[in-house]
Design an enzyme around this catalytic site. Structure first.
Site, PDB file in Angstrom:
ATOM      1  CE  LYS A   1      40.364  85.965  12.802  1.00 56.84           C
ATOM      2  NZ  LYS A   1      41.610  85.128  12.744  1.00 56.84           N
TER       3      LYS A   1
ATOM      4  CE  LYS B   1      46.684  88.286  15.668  1.00 58.47           C
ATOM      5  NZ  LYS B   1      45.967  87.235  14.909  1.00 58.47           N
TER       6      LYS B   1
ATOM      7  CG  ASP C   1      44.327  87.855  12.112  1.00 53.60           C
ATOM      8  OD1 ASP C   1      45.130  88.748  12.423  1.00 53.60           O
ATOM      9  OD2 ASP C   1      43.842  87.050  12.924  1.00 53.60           O
TER      10      ASP C   1
ATOM     11  CB  THR D   1      41.257  89.315  22.886  1.00 51.37           C
ATOM     12  OG1 THR D   1      41.345  88.333  21.856  1.00 51.37           O
ATOM     13  CG2 THR D   1      40.853  90.653  22.268  1.00 51.37           C
TER      14      THR D   1
ATOM     15  CG  ASP E   1      60.796  90.743   9.946  1.00 57.31           C
ATOM     16  OD1 ASP E   1      61.902  91.288  10.153  1.00 57.31           O
ATOM     17  OD2 ASP E   1      60.674  89.531   9.677  1.00 57.31           O
TER      18      ASP E   1
ATOM     19  NE  ARG F   1      37.871  79.144  19.811  1.00 53.24           N
ATOM     20  CZ  ARG F   1      38.996  79.180  20.527  1.00 53.24           C
ATOM     21  NH1 ARG F   1      39.529  78.052  20.949  1.00 53.24           N
ATOM     22  NH2 ARG F   1      39.570  80.317  20.815  1.00 53.24           N
TER      23      ARG F   1
END
Length: 238
Positions: free
Chosen positions: A32, A61, A59, A120, A64, A212
């Site tokens: 990603k 997002k 990614d 999340t 607009d 992570r």
């Protein structure tokens, strides 16, 4: 559906990204690329990752007006990524425009198009107080998922805890891509709705995104293999 975990390359520079990827001995990964890496390094990052034979979830997002998103997607389609996303809060018309832009800009197979429901990192209390959405978090996510499907998108980004309800409302083949995945022994950090890979599998995630727990591990390859084992090499979308 993909059986590999998607690794979130949340690094600020290509040099750090390349150093991390060297750990994997030329293994083909699903990665990603988010705003941190893409906006600081540009489209060259995508080209380099494709040269290394990695599949890419871009990614960004997007959120607009429909025309702006459509034109942006038309350009991004030329990068040849495998999956890309928008914010469902932009509305059904915007999401449909995103798909149209991808179709206009893709010469071969169109990238999968997802819409982010609720991040999340967002709690129900925060959604109520800051977004002024009075319904439950699950109701909000399901509403966005239904809009996303109606717009012709392939699935949503959601937490594992809404995956089963989304499958029931939108069908098993509608993708549920779930970030916020951690190994049990790892800190949740800034995420609120988290789960481990085995939990994500049991709750019906189609694909998982892990950051992570792998990228900050002392032995990233070992952590990746652990996540992959828990997720299950024979896992299929639910």
């Amino acid at each position: 559906m993909e059986r590999e975990p998607i690794i979130a390359l949340d690094f600020p520079t290509w040099k750090e990204t390349e150093r991390f990827l060297q750990t994997f001995s030329n293994e083909s990964l699903y990665v990603k690329v988010g705003m941190e890496l893409y906006l600081q390094n540009g489209p060259a990052v995508i080209e380099k990752l494709k040269e290394m034979n990695h599949r890419i979830f871009l990614d960004l997002k997007l959120h607009d007006i429909p025309n702006t998103v459509q034109q942006a997607m038309k350009g991004l389609a030329n990068l040849g990524v495998d999956m890309i996303n928008v914010h469902a809060a932009g509305g059904q018309k915007m999401m449909a425009a995103a798909r149209e832009g991808l179709e206009q800009g893709t010469s071969g197979k169109r990238p999968l198009l997802l819409a982010v429901t609720q991040l999340t990192s967002t709690s129900e209390e925060q959604m109520h107080s800051e977004q002024l959405i009075p319904v439950s978090l699950e109701e909000s996510v399901l509403h966005y998922a239904k809009l996303t499907k109606a717009a012709g998108c392939d699935g949503v980004v959601c937490s594992v805890y809404e995956a089963a309800a989304i499958s029931e409302a939108c069908g098993i083949d509608f993708l549920k891509v779930t970030p916020g995945i951690r190994l049990k022994e790892d800190d949740a950090n800034d995420q609120k709705r988290v789960a481990d890979p085995a939990g994500a599998k049991s709750l019906g995630s189609s694909m998982i995104v892990v950051g992570r727990s792998i990228t900050k591990a002392s032995e990233p390859l070992e952590a990746y293999q652990k996540v992959k084992q828990q997720w299950g090499e024979n896992n299929y979308a639910k």
